[in-house]
Design a protein around this motif. Sequence first.
Motif, mmCIF file in Angstrom:
data_model
loop_
_atom_site.group_PDB
_atom_site.id
_atom_site.type_symbol
_atom_site.label_atom_id
_atom_site.label_comp_id
_atom_site.label_asym_id
_atom_site.label_seq_id
_atom_site.Cartn_x
_atom_site.Cartn_y
_atom_site.Cartn_z
ATOM 1 N N LEU B 95 -1.460 -1.227 3.717
ATOM 2 C CA LEU B 95 -2.073 -2.063 2.922
ATOM 3 C C LEU B 95 -2.275 -3.543 3.243
ATOM 4 O O LEU B 95 -3.241 -4.295 2.337
ATOM 5 C CB LEU B 95 -1.978 -1.580 1.766
ATOM 6 C CG LEU B 95 -2.298 0.170 1.217
ATOM 7 C CD1 LEU B 95 -1.474 0.646 0.138
ATOM 8 C CD2 LEU B 95 -3.070 0.558 1.493
ATOM 9 N N LEU B 105 -0.846 0.388 -6.445
ATOM 10 C CA LEU B 105 -1.217 1.172 -7.159
ATOM 11 C C LEU B 105 -0.249 1.996 -5.913
ATOM 12 O O LEU B 105 0.379 3.518 -6.411
ATOM 13 C CB LEU B 105 -2.572 2.223 -6.788
ATOM 14 C CG LEU B 105 -3.418 1.760 -7.557
ATOM 15 C CD1 LEU B 105 -5.405 2.004 -7.337
ATOM 16 C CD2 LEU B 105 -3.144 2.204 -9.715
ATOM 17 N N SER B 106 0.061 1.851 -5.206
ATOM 18 C CA SER B 106 0.533 2.144 -4.174
ATOM 19 C C SER B 106 1.701 1.934 -4.123
ATOM 20 O O SER B 106 2.898 2.439 -5.146
ATOM 21 C CB SER B 106 0.758 1.534 -2.692
ATOM 22 O OG SER B 106 1.522 2.228 -1.608
ATOM 23 N N ILE B 108 3.300 1.465 -7.355
ATOM 24 C CA ILE B 108 2.901 1.901 -8.734
ATOM 25 C C ILE B 108 3.348 3.847 -8.467
ATOM 26 O O ILE B 108 4.602 4.513 -8.592
ATOM 27 C CB ILE B 108 1.561 2.575 -9.553
ATOM 28 C CG1 ILE B 108 1.775 1.021 -10.299
ATOM 29 C CG2 ILE B 108 1.841 3.601 -10.602
ATOM 30 C CD1 ILE B 108 0.296 0.566 -11.189
ATOM 31 N N GLY B 109 2.708 4.064 -7.615
ATOM 32 C CA GLY B 109 3.163 5.548 -6.685
ATOM 33 C C GLY B 109 4.549 5.284 -6.294
ATOM 34 O O GLY B 109 5.463 6.449 -6.698
ATOM 35 N N MET B 110 4.909 4.883 -5.336
ATOM 36 C CA MET B 110 6.219 4.529 -5.295
ATOM 37 C C MET B 110 7.533 4.384 -6.044
ATOM 38 O O MET B 110 8.930 5.215 -5.936
ATOM 39 C CB MET B 110 6.649 2.810 -4.519
ATOM 40 C CG MET B 110 7.458 2.507 -2.923
ATOM 41 S SD MET B 110 6.678 4.290 -1.967
ATOM 42 C CE MET B 110 7.960 5.214 -1.842
ATOM 43 N N PHE B 112 7.251 5.542 -9.072
ATOM 44 C CA PHE B 112 7.141 6.957 -9.190
ATOM 45 C C PHE B 112 7.915 7.688 -8.874
ATOM 46 O O PHE B 112 9.019 8.611 -8.501
ATOM 47 C CB PHE B 112 6.019 7.917 -9.409
ATOM 48 C CG PHE B 112 4.901 7.113 -10.717
ATOM 49 C CD1 PHE B 112 5.383 6.598 -11.641
ATOM 50 C CD2 PHE B 112 3.616 7.239 -10.868
ATOM 51 C CE1 PHE B 112 4.839 6.330 -12.903
ATOM 52 C CE2 PHE B 112 2.449 7.093 -11.816
ATOM 53 C CZ PHE B 112 3.362 6.634 -12.635
ATOM 54 N N VAL B 113 7.849 7.912 -6.872
ATOM 55 C CA VAL B 113 9.239 8.384 -6.499
ATOM 56 C C VAL B 113 10.311 8.357 -6.664
ATOM 57 O O VAL B 113 11.357 8.971 -6.666
ATOM 58 C CB VAL B 113 8.624 7.853 -4.498
ATOM 59 C CG1 VAL B 113 9.845 8.521 -3.753
ATOM 60 C CG2 VAL B 113 6.786 8.406 -4.460
ATOM 61 N N LEU C 156 -4.192 -3.808 -17.667
ATOM 62 C CA LEU C 156 -2.662 -2.665 -17.232
ATOM 63 C C LEU C 156 -1.956 -1.692 -18.666
ATOM 64 O O LEU C 156 -1.502 -1.131 -18.300
ATOM 65 C CB LEU C 156 -1.559 -2.979 -16.447
ATOM 66 C CG LEU C 156 -1.904 -3.740 -15.102
ATOM 67 C CD1 LEU C 156 -0.317 -4.394 -14.404
ATOM 68 C CD2 LEU C 156 -1.641 -2.281 -14.397
ATOM 69 N N GLN C 356 2.948 4.652 -17.759
ATOM 70 C CA GLN C 356 2.777 6.203 -17.024
ATOM 71 C C GLN C 356 1.361 6.554 -17.312
ATOM 72 O O GLN C 356 0.522 6.814 -16.218
ATOM 73 C CB GLN C 356 3.401 6.853 -16.928
ATOM 74 C CG GLN C 356 4.307 6.811 -16.218
ATOM 75 C CD GLN C 356 5.824 6.065 -17.019
ATOM 76 O OE1 GLN C 356 5.463 5.704 -18.165
ATOM 77 N NE2 GLN C 356 6.770 6.064 -16.257
ATOM 78 N N ALA C 359 -1.528 3.878 -16.154
ATOM 79 C CA ALA C 359 -1.638 3.235 -14.855
ATOM 80 C C ALA C 359 -2.279 4.725 -13.969
ATOM 81 O O ALA C 359 -2.303 4.645 -13.023
ATOM 82 C CB ALA C 359 0.156 3.529 -14.064
ATOM 83 N N LEU C 362 -5.273 4.172 -13.996
ATOM 84 C CA LEU C 362 -6.070 3.094 -13.836
ATOM 85 C C LEU C 362 -6.420 3.104 -12.390
ATOM 86 O O LEU C 362 -7.184 3.235 -11.220
ATOM 87 C CB LEU C 362 -4.929 2.134 -13.362
ATOM 88 C CG LEU C 362 -5.606 0.856 -12.206
ATOM 89 C CD1 LEU C 362 -6.341 -0.320 -13.072
ATOM 90 C CD2 LEU C 362 -4.301 -0.290 -12.015
ATOM 91 N N ALA C 363 -5.261 4.367 -11.211
ATOM 92 C CA ALA C 363 -5.415 5.180 -10.267
ATOM 93 C C ALA C 363 -6.816 5.816 -10.031
ATOM 94 O O ALA C 363 -7.213 5.549 -9.130
ATOM 95 C CB ALA C 363 -4.077 5.944 -10.134
ATOM 96 N N VAL C 366 -9.279 3.492 -9.165
ATOM 97 C CA VAL C 366 -9.564 2.613 -7.618
ATOM 98 C C VAL C 366 -9.261 4.166 -6.912
ATOM 99 O O VAL C 366 -10.143 3.818 -6.209
ATOM 100 C CB VAL C 366 -7.412 1.725 -7.912
ATOM 101 C CG1 VAL C 366 -7.760 1.814 -6.651
ATOM 102 C CG2 VAL C 366 -7.282 1.136 -8.751
ATOM 103 N N GLY C 402 4.004 10.935 -6.730
ATOM 104 C CA GLY C 402 3.606 9.307 -6.548
ATOM 105 C C GLY C 402 3.217 9.060 -4.898
ATOM 106 O O GLY C 402 3.144 8.578 -4.518
ATOM 107 N N MET C 405 0.329 9.135 -4.377
ATOM 108 C CA MET C 405 -0.869 8.151 -4.696
ATOM 109 C C MET C 405 -0.898 7.138 -2.829
ATOM 110 O O MET C 405 -1.861 6.175 -3.112
ATOM 111 C CB MET C 405 -0.444 7.332 -6.018
ATOM 112 C CG MET C 405 -1.214 7.450 -7.343
ATOM 113 S SD MET C 405 0.223 7.104 -8.234
ATOM 114 C CE MET C 405 -0.552 5.285 -9.193
ATOM 115 N N VAL C 406 0.823 6.883 -3.472
ATOM 116 C CA VAL C 406 0.878 6.179 -1.725
ATOM 117 C C VAL C 406 -0.200 6.417 -0.124
ATOM 118 O O VAL C 406 -1.355 5.732 0.054
ATOM 119 C CB VAL C 406 2.073 6.268 -1.106
ATOM 120 C CG1 VAL C 406 1.901 4.880 0.297
ATOM 121 C CG2 VAL C 406 3.227 5.553 -2.924
ATOM 122 N N MET C 409 -3.992 6.488 -1.407
ATOM 123 C CA MET C 409 -4.265 4.468 -1.181
ATOM 124 C C MET C 409 -3.912 4.380 0.020
ATOM 125 O O MET C 409 -5.314 2.994 0.449
ATOM 126 C CB MET C 409 -3.002 4.062 -1.647
ATOM 127 C CG MET C 409 -3.377 3.280 -3.434
ATOM 128 S SD MET C 409 -5.310 3.003 -3.711
ATOM 129 C CE MET C 409 -6.122 4.276 -4.752
#
Lengths: 277, 305, 442
Positions: B95, B105-106, B108-110, B112-113, C156, C356, C359, C362-363, C366, C402, C405-406, C409
């Motif tokens: 990205l 956002l990636s 934020i996802g990471m 969470f992971v 946020l 959370q 987030a 927001l997710a 987006v 998560g 989400m990655v 994106m």
Amino acid sequence: MSSAPILALENLTMRFGGIVAVNALSFTAQRKQITALIGPNGAGKTTVFNCITGFYKPTSGIIRLTHDDGAQYEMQKLRDFNISKQAKVARTFQNIRLFPGMTALENLMVAQHNALMRASGFTVLGLLGVPSWRAAEQSAIDAAVFWLKRVGLIDRADDAAGNLAYGDQRRLEIARAMCTGPALLCLDEPAAGLNARESAALSELLLSIRSDHGTSILLIEHDMSVVMEISDRVVVMDYGVKIAEGTPREIRDDPKVIAAYLGTDEEEAAAVMEAEA
Amino acid sequence: MDYFAQQLINGLVLGSIYGLIAIGYTMVYGIVGMINFAHGDVFMIGGFIALISFLVLVSIGLTAVPVILLIVLLVAMAITALYGWTIERIAYRPLRHSFRLAPMLSAIGMSFVLTNFSQVSQGARVKPVPPIVTGGYTLHEGESGFVVQLSNIQIVVVITTIVLLGLFTWLVSRTRLGRDMRACEQDQTMAALLGVDVDRTISMTFVIGAALAAVAGMMYLLYYGLVDFFMGFVAGIKAFTAAVLGGIGSLPGAMLGGLAIGLIETFWSAYFSVEYKDVAAFSILIVVLIFMPTGLLGRPEVEKV
Amino acid sequence: MSASHPASSNGSEPVGAAFILKKAFLSALVALGLFSLMIGVRTEAGQSGQLEYWTRFGDLASLVAAVFVGSIIVELLRLWLGPRGGLGSFVPPSVQSGLSIAGRYLAPALLIFTFLVPVIFYNQRYILDLGILVLTYVMLGWGLNVVVGLAGLLDLGYVAFYAVGAYSYGLLSTTFGLSFWICLPLAGILAAFWGVLLGFPVLRLRGDYLAIVTLAFGEIIRLVLINWQDVTGGPNGVSGIPRPTLFGIPLTPGEGGLAAMLGIPFSPTHRIVFLFYLILALALLTNWVTIRLRRLPIGRAWEALREDEVACRALGINITTTKLTAFATGAMFGGFAGAFFATRQGFISPESFTFQESALVLAIVVLGGMGSQLGVALAALAMIGGFELFRSLEVYRMLVFGLAMVLIMIWRPRGIVGHRAPTVFLEKSKSISSDLVKEGHG
Ligand SMILES: Nc1ncnc2c1ncn2[C@@H]1O[C@H](COP(=O)(O)OP(=O)(O)OP(=O)(O)O)[C@@H](O)[C@H]1O
Ligand SMILES: [Mg+2]
């Protein structure tokens, strides 16, 4: 009709840290005339524009604007958006600043924001869709269409501004500035990147803006053919100060101006001129 | 006065930890212009790895505390750095030239992971460790009987921070890597044209940031004697706050911001209320930004028009 | 020929195989490093409070092997799917344009289906509850979309306004006995008020400075809710919040209840169905207002602001008030959603308003494709529905979420609906590719 010049700069100075980009500059722009502001790269022309249009607060000096009805505004005291809203100064940018993700038509609608805000009853009436709002919206669209036609972009009305060709973007930016209904239009290098044919069309457009709409124009331009052809007066800057002022003809023959452009001193410039003659 | 001095010491120690994490935020921001939301969790992972390696070392019979600490530090830095590297490869590199919000956002996802990964792999319960570095000095004994103390662990935290900061400043200002990093910060395309390996430089930024976060994680473990899978969130937000307070992109700013947040928190807890210490820290952030929109040491952002 | 980039040569098998194996081996090595301690060793506080550990080398080995195999599979897929690889190539342009045509019919179809959900699934409480949840997030997404998608301001801490709305209703109803229908507008107004209060000083901040300030604000609100025990009930929250009424008629069994008035047998499902239509109505109101606003000067100014703030100033647009209105409008919708949340749950606590949550919303915005109403609705459905699907994964749920989400994106950085519809047109409305649309600096 006021007899005062539309724009008068008095001892305008703008410093950035150690750099004095504009140094005690004074000049006037006459009503319903085209005044050109020229000078070599880095002379401080864009900085003057930014001071006039409120993007920079000048270090010192006065920038006075007088409307036809005599109303006066001092730009250095106005908040940035009020310079367009109240003092009626519109501008374009050296690096085009359209709204690339909006259509050409939308760009021109945004330019009529303040009038439309009032017509929409600050959104309330618009939300309810009352007829007076609809009428106002339609007349805004008509104004946009008028300018789109004027700059030859009516066929591209529904295309994204970011998709237009470079020359089209320049003209759309001028149309957008005109949609704010300005008393003074400041154009920062409108002919940059245009071919000869486009430049000629631009000259014609600017002349008609001046004569048909009574808008005074302040023009920064490097393309001397455009400057010589359309401006009524020329102000020359170098290193932040005014080095010459006069009619295009006077300026063209001024050794100081040529020296500034060639980066040489005056005697050499005079020699060059004589050799050419 | 004594009470004040004691709080000052505590605040500086806490601030050092925040500062170490904040540097990771600021470096990444400076070079790729994104908020690395997973950084707080990298800190948490660092704490866990320090904890596990410590346990293993003790159980195989090592007793010399300095040796143990050194090995734990190195292991934690190495493995956590690998996390930083991997995260960048998987979640951010694809990205790199994308829109601003996508990498965020990636991240934020990471985050969470990582939180969930450590919850699943190490369980949700808090992991306590017995005090490892004990003892300390009494600096001053007041008439009222209040003693100002400087514990050994506080000394360890501050000295480690100072040494690493020195090392790190040297790295950024004197080495080729540092020069490449600054070049990429200015202009990646230009840097690439001049022969800087941009991918590698960015990777190294993440690696260094993660290694410093691991140090912070280990210090946290030593200082508070516990880690848990959720600690990355709060610490991360605080450290990020610190980075922004100091002026994001500025390395001294990150440290200064870290110290500021540590001090605010400690003093607020000591003199007003513990419950509202975070509220105080966040409120001060907002107030500072209102008056200094680019933080304490951030360069003002002048937009040329 | 190019031994280092066999994927691009796409031909000679042996080079490819060696490369793939090498890459898989390296991946496995990295995995070994990453997981060595975190998976290989398990710690837990023992009986005496002393920390103990045991090893899980079996798990470690299988995980590393899985990474090895996974890496080979990914590389093979990449080889087949084209030289450039990457997940982006999964969606060819033809499919995308097909999607946009389908989009024209998708929205009405989706709307009709949503209206029918309580009829079709009348007896499936689980689906109705899920539907309410999805619609709540659709509404939140649409609300935040005004701020992030239209005005390009990164918020946020959106959940703060959701919390303000929820607590407004919770506290006003339990302490003053005000009804839901009085509190609903109040909740929206209060949330908008807080939006202005926060926005006024901070909206001149740009980019990530604004992001952190909104995040900090969200945390402040949550911490105050936790700690201001006298008013908010602290961590225990507010309970006994009245259920909504059909404009004064309670949905309860017995005398005076709706069922009794209509002469039909009482069923607890009535309330669920009512809640479903209530949130649907609120969400549609949000949608309607947003669509109208986009076509008004204020909405156009928001979008112009997202495109180019400097140009806006030159056109006489007051940046501060324009940003404030966007912020306040988004906050107001968040407040409405919060009031609904409170009445639906009957109980609220600070736990529901964490970062959370911000987030997640927001997710949704987006992923939906910033600014697109349909996209946001689809994204809410996918995220919340997907999250429910992962329920069976139990503890691994957030992990998968998560990762998803990655991957999403990386797959679609500009979201599901990757184009913008103009707000006014002369001849023909041509959708604008998202490559041209800016995402704002604020
Ligand atoms: N925001 C700023 N901060 C610092 N220096 C500035 C800033 N804006 C302009 N300058 C400096 O002021 C001087 C004049 O710049 P300006 O852009 O006004 O020149 P110009 O006459 O428009 O040149 P050109 O013909 O190249 O557009 C330059 O030296 C420039 O670097
Ligand atoms: Mg210029």
